[in-house]
Design a protein around this motif. Structure first.
Motif, PDB file in Angstrom:
ATOM      1  N   ASP A  39      53.278  50.504  57.771  1.00 59.65           N
ATOM      2  CA  ASP A  39      52.067  50.836  57.031  1.00 59.65           C
ATOM      3  C   ASP A  39      52.388  51.725  55.832  1.00 59.65           C
ATOM      4  O   ASP A  39      51.887  51.499  54.733  1.00 59.65           O
ATOM      5  N   ILE A 248      44.567  41.225  58.788  1.00 59.63           N
ATOM      6  CA  ILE A 248      44.679  42.681  58.853  1.00 59.63           C
ATOM      7  C   ILE A 248      45.969  43.055  59.568  1.00 59.63           C
ATOM      8  O   ILE A 248      46.277  42.523  60.639  1.00 59.63           O
ATOM      9  N   TYR A 283      42.296  50.142  58.744  1.00 57.00           N
ATOM     10  CA  TYR A 283      41.640  49.237  57.785  1.00 57.00           C
ATOM     11  C   TYR A 283      40.173  49.627  57.608  1.00 57.00           C
ATOM     12  O   TYR A 283      39.669  49.734  56.480  1.00 57.00           O
ATOM     13  N   ARG A 287      38.300  51.086  54.290  1.00 58.94           N
ATOM     14  CA  ARG A 287      37.152  50.378  53.727  1.00 58.94           C
ATOM     15  C   ARG A 287      35.930  51.295  53.630  1.00 58.94           C
ATOM     16  O   ARG A 287      35.199  51.263  52.640  1.00 58.94           O
TER      17      ARG A 287
END
Length: 339
Positions: A39, A248, A283, A287
């Motif tokens: 990540d 994702i 995620y 967002r």
């Protein structure tokens, strides 16, 4: 937990690095560390819950205070305890470790579940492996609610398929004369209970023609039973089970290559489902631009997507998983493979 994450997101989890669930919690911790490196913009805070709900409850507050998003522990028993705390404290818990139907359906707004619910574990085994009308299926459950939920689902699925069933609980006395004709065994308990039940069945005068054990879905099973060949298992994930390019998180091939570069120990589904939980949680936080439960819940309930773990979509009312499918596996030539 903070309300507005900065560029880096702190992912917290209590996992069993020791105690009864250590073989699974330790794998999840290793997998999360590999995910963190992929990540590139996340930090990990992990504490050992020792497989003990009392230790977990104390550790969970510390981890939550230090984290932006909070992952569940491993095992339905521990997730049940963690979810109760999350609900009381107003947190959102990303559940990668507990598939009990009661857990997945009981904490709307505070628990997002990734796993196929326990009551659906046996569906593929019954549909694909039991194809004789004269076969009797013995269903042995552990003493906890998880085992009873898996067994109850197996019983219902078998009856729908026209298969006769016999229900037993781990530790019960078996009939003096097990079926001499064709019979099958499905066992759902703790890892240790499943191993004990399989050993007991294999030493019957007339062993079952077909065996499926939830515990047989992980590689450690083969070192615990004398003859694993041909035994079916239930897994939440298995390599190449789903041909998808995830929307994702990392791809399966990318993650598995990175994991293999850090350890020689093969990975099973407990590690992959933890990675999927972290990928989904971060995620949604990115967002939303926030880590408060309400915006994270709104993002999670809007998703119909895929990760390396498989499908993800939750019931907007309960938070239970409705898209992910469990995988049927089988031991063949000393290795675990897709059935």
């Amino acid at each position: 937990m903070t309300d507005h994450p900065d560029h880096r997101i702190r992912v917290g989890a209590c996992l069993s690095l020791s105690g009864r669930y250590a073989r699974f919690g330790s794998q999840a911790a290793r997998a999360l560390d590999v995910w963190r490196s992929l990540d590139g913009h996340a930090d990990l805070i992990i504490e050992d819950d020792q497989g003990d709900p009392r230790v977990l409850q104390r550790a969970l507050q510390r981890v939550a205070d230090a984290s932006d998003v909070l992952l569940s522990p491993y095992s339905t028993q521990l997730v049940r305890a963690a979810a109760a705390v999350a609900s009381a404290e107003g947190w959102l818990l990303w559940n990668h470790g507990g598939s009990g139907d009661d857990v997945e359906n009981s904490y709307a707004g505070h628990l997002v579940s990734l796993l196929t619910p326990a009551s659906r574990y046996a569906e593929q085994f019954i549909r694909r492996a039991l194809n004789r009308a004269d076969m009797e299926l013995w269903i042995v459950s552990g003493k906890g609610s998880f085992g009873r939920q898996v067994a109850g689902g197996a019983d219902q699925a078998a009856r729908r398929a026209g298969i006769c069933t016999r229900r037993l609980e781990h530790g019960d006395d078996w009939p003096l004369s097990p079926p001499s004709e064709c019979w099958a065994l499905f066992t759902a308990g703790t890892f240790e209970q499943d191993v004990d039940t399989v050993r007991r069945a294999q030493h019957q005068p007339h062993p079952p023609a077909t065996i499926c054990a939830v515990a047989a879905g992980v590689r450690e099973f083969a070192s615990e039973v004398e003859h694993p060949e041909g035994i079916y298992g239930v897994a939440q994930w298995f390599p190449r089970a789903v041909a998808i390019s995830p929307q994702i998180g990392p791809s399966e091939s990318t993650f598995l290559a990175a994991y293999a570069s850090t350890t020689r120990t093969p990975i099973d589904y407990p590690g992959v489902q933890a990675v999927a939980g972290a990928a989904l949680a971060t995620y949604c936080a990115r967002r939303a631009g926030a880590t408060a439960p309400q915006p994270l819940w709104a993002e999670a309930t809007a998703l119909d997507t895929d990760t390396l773990f498989g499908g993800f979509k939750i019931d907007i009312v309960t938070g239970a998983q409705v898209k992910h499918e469990a995988v049927l596996v089988r031991w063949a030539r000393g290795r675990l493979a897709l059935a």
